[in-house]
Design an enzyme around this catalytic site. Structure first.
Site, PDB file in Angstrom:
ATOM      1  N   GLU A 119      45.268  -2.059  -2.536  1.00 61.34           N
ATOM      2  CA  GLU A 119      44.025  -1.771  -1.811  1.00 61.34           C
ATOM      3  C   GLU A 119      42.958  -2.814  -2.117  1.00 61.34           C
ATOM      4  OE1 GLU A 119      44.641   3.094  -1.695  1.00 61.34           O
ATOM      5  OE2 GLU A 119      43.529   2.135  -3.331  1.00 61.34           O
TER       6      GLU A 119
ATOM      7  N   ARG B 246      46.407  18.093   8.280  1.00 58.22           N
ATOM      8  CA  ARG B 246      47.659  17.336   8.323  1.00 58.22           C
ATOM      9  C   ARG B 246      48.614  17.756   7.206  1.00 58.22           C
ATOM     10  NH1 ARG B 246      47.097  12.136   5.013  1.00 58.22           N
ATOM     11  NH2 ARG B 246      45.462  12.658   3.529  1.00 58.22           N
TER      12      ARG B 246
ATOM     13  N   ASP C 169      44.877  10.092  -8.891  1.00 57.89           N
ATOM     14  CA  ASP C 169      43.888  11.168  -8.827  1.00 57.89           C
ATOM     15  C   ASP C 169      43.536  11.670 -10.225  1.00 57.89           C
ATOM     16  OD1 ASP C 169      44.165  10.944  -6.068  1.00 57.89           O
ATOM     17  OD2 ASP C 169      45.746  12.452  -6.023  1.00 57.89           O
TER      18      ASP C 169
ATOM     19  N   GLY D 215      49.564   0.790 -11.573  1.00 53.62           N
ATOM     20  CA  GLY D 215      50.815   1.525 -11.676  1.00 53.62           C
ATOM     21  C   GLY D 215      51.238   1.691 -13.121  1.00 53.62           C
TER      22      GLY D 215
ATOM     23  N   ASP E  58      50.419  19.214   0.910  1.00 52.01           N
ATOM     24  CA  ASP E  58      51.386  18.325   0.270  1.00 52.01           C
ATOM     25  C   ASP E  58      52.709  19.050   0.075  1.00 52.01           C
ATOM     26  OD1 ASP E  58      49.615  16.257   0.143  1.00 52.01           O
ATOM     27  OD2 ASP E  58      49.142  16.492  -1.984  1.00 52.01           O
TER      28      ASP E  58
END
Length: 299
Positions: free
Chosen positions: A189, A90, A245, A215, A14
């Protein structure tokens, strides 16, 4: 020692850039750069470790960035066992402006071979005997079976270990159908997976509890104890990357507690994560200010 075991199917390095004002098509001067081992499950373990909760982070990593993830977790003292695989790890980039808005760029990750996925499953299975909770977080890497997390949920159930799953799409539906103890999508989602804003739609598939991130508005939950909403007392400025998280870490840490207490902790930890500069950490001042003021209502 028993631990909260986290599995990150698709880890990442990240990278966070802080800029004054994000304008498409323009050159930006980056004020600060932060790099750290990331991926949703690694962030969960980082939060738990910071809170003094025993945890072990598992996931597949490869290439130069995989070495960077190991080094960063080791430096932070986060217990981990990262599986060497052929697929390169990644990178994700978060660009945060002065208004606190974050624009994310996420690479898909390298394809994981079936053999490497089975090696990861075997690694998880080996540690389940010492797990209090299994957390499966984030996307599955290309090449992994769509029911990869669902398979881990079933294996954990067989070992008597409760599960918390934070993923999306077909993997979310499969985990719910496998009987995950908690699934935690965000609202987008949930809508994508079931075409509805109602958390009960995932419970109808088999999930014991569904906690939906809203949120700045907190969470909405459908649980065995009833349906609830939990809201922070006010909006917290900062970087929302990693807030979900932190909520997952709280839900894992409070497994077995009353649901209003679990949701209050999840919202408070999430708000404190927004105020922290990097994903995987909490702002203790905000946590103390918010915790007792989270409003939990039965709906």
């Amino acid at each position: 020692m028993r631990v909260i075991l986290t599995v990150t199917g698709n880890p990442a390095l990240d990278v966070s850039y802080r800029v004054g004002d994000l304008r498409p098509g323009r050159t930006h001067r980056v004020r600060t750069v932060h790099e750290r081992a990331g991926g949703k499950g690694l962030n969960v373990s980082r939060v738990l470790h910071e809170r003094g909760v025993p945890t072990l982070a598992l996931g597949p990593v490869g290439g130069i960035l995989g070495d960077s993830l190991r080094a960063d977790l080791a430096e932070a003292g986060v217990p981990h066992e990262l599986l060497p695989v052929a697929a390169p790890t990644r990178m994700t980039i978060a660009v945060v402006d002065d208004g606190g808005d974050a624009t994310l760029f996420t690479e898909p990750g390298g394809p994981l071979s079936p053999v490497d996925w089975e090696r990861l499953v075997a690694l998880v299975q080996r540690h389940l005997a010492h797990a209090d909770v299994l957390v499966c977080s984030g996307s599955l890497p290309p090449g992994a079976p769509v029911d990869g997390y669902a398979d881990l949920v079933r294996r954990a159930a067989g070992a008597g270990v409760p599960t918390v799953v934070d993923t999306s799409g077909a993997a979310l539906l499969a985990a719910a159908a496998a009987g995950a103890d908690v699934v935690k999508p965000n609202l987008d989602e949930l809508r994508e997976a079931v075409g509805s804003d109602d958390p009960a739609a995932l419970a109808d598939l088999g999930a014991a509890a569904v906690v939906v991130s809203l949120g700045v508005d907190g969470v909405r939950a459908h649980t065995p104890a009833g349906s609830f909403t939990a809201r922070p007392p006010s909006r917290v400025a900062g970087n929302p990357t990693g807030a979900g998280d932190a909520a997952v870490a709280a839900l894992a840490h409070t497994a077995g507690a009353d649901w209003p207490d679990r949701l209050r902790t999840a919202v408070a930890w999430s708000a404190a994560a927004v105020a922290a500069p990097l994903a995987g950490t909490l702002d203790d001042t905000v946590l103390a200010e918010v915790f007792d003021r989270v409003v939990v209502t039965r709906t």
